[in-house]
Design an enzyme around this catalytic site. Structure first.
Site, short mmCIF file in Angstrom:
data_model
loop_
_atom_site.label_atom_id
_atom_site.label_comp_id
_atom_site.label_asym_id
_atom_site.label_seq_id
_atom_site.Cartn_x
_atom_site.Cartn_y
_atom_site.Cartn_z
N GLY A 49 0.77 -1.24 0.00
CA GLY A 49 0.00 0.00 0.00
C GLY A 49 0.80 1.29 0.00
O GLY A 49 0.23 2.37 -0.14
N ASP A 50 2.12 1.23 0.16
CA ASP A 50 2.92 2.45 0.18
C ASP A 50 4.29 2.19 -0.45
O ASP A 50 5.32 2.59 0.10
CB ASP A 50 3.08 2.95 1.62
N LEU A 51 4.29 1.53 -1.60
CA LEU A 51 5.56 1.27 -2.26
C LEU A 51 6.07 2.51 -2.97
O LEU A 51 5.34 3.15 -3.72
CB LEU A 51 5.42 0.12 -3.27
#
Length: 181
Positions: free
Chosen positions: A70-72
């Site tokens: 979700g936060d790459l």
């Protein structure tokens, strides 16, 4: 593909959790994050292909364990020294990750009012569309990570960090309407 986690703790009930993890030694003197590789190291094509494939394997491993990161973004990918010339790629910062429900890897989130998913420059197309149709809720899943992967491979190949001016997935007119989340 992940830093070893030794312990979780919470100092007071209701406060955020802390994590005790392995100390990663940077592979390159310029820094630990993939961002430093992009900005300073200027690797050969062999390194670019290697890191692109390693990143795909790390994302796939995350999804096989039932999670969506979700936060790459390059700041959340480390290249640790493991004694090999290219080092070991490791995913970091699972702070907004979520469990992939029913194997579909989807989660219904309120994208317009909370920061439940990562960094806008790495948002998937579905999240970018929020600024166009003003829909409050979106169902997101593994596509979030694969879109961010595509943006990061673009950065690795071009050796240039994306920004508002050189964003490969930009929908004309949407970024200025998006603002900060």
């Amino acid at each position: 593909y992940f830093a070893k986690v030794y312990n979780f703790f919470q100092l007071k009930q209701g406060e955020q959790y802390g994590i005790v993890m392995e100390l990663l030694e940077p592979r390159f003197s310029e820094g630990l994050e993939l961002l430093h590789l992009i900005k300073k190291v200027k690797p050969s094509n062999e390194y670019k292909v290697h890191y692109s494939l390693e990143l795909a394997r790390a994302i796939s491993a995350t999804h096989k364990m039932g999670f969506v990161h979700g936060d790459l973004e390059p700041e959340n990918v480390a290249i640790a020294n493991d004694g090999t010339p290219m080092g070991q790629l490791k995913l970091m910062d699972f702070g907004v990750s979520f469990i992939a429900g029913d194997g579909e890897g989807e989660k219904k989130i309120d994208c317009c009012r909370s920061k439940e998913v990562g960094s806008p420059l790495y948002f998937s197309y579905e999240l970018l569309l929020i600024s166009v149709d003003k829909s409050t809720y979106r169902t997101v899943g593994a596509d979030l990570d694969w879109w961010a992967y595509g943006i990061m491979v673009y950065e690795i190949v071009k050796m240039k960090k994306v920004d508002n001016e050189n964003y490969p997935g930009l929908i004309p007119g949407t970024w200025t309407e998006w603002g900060e989340i």
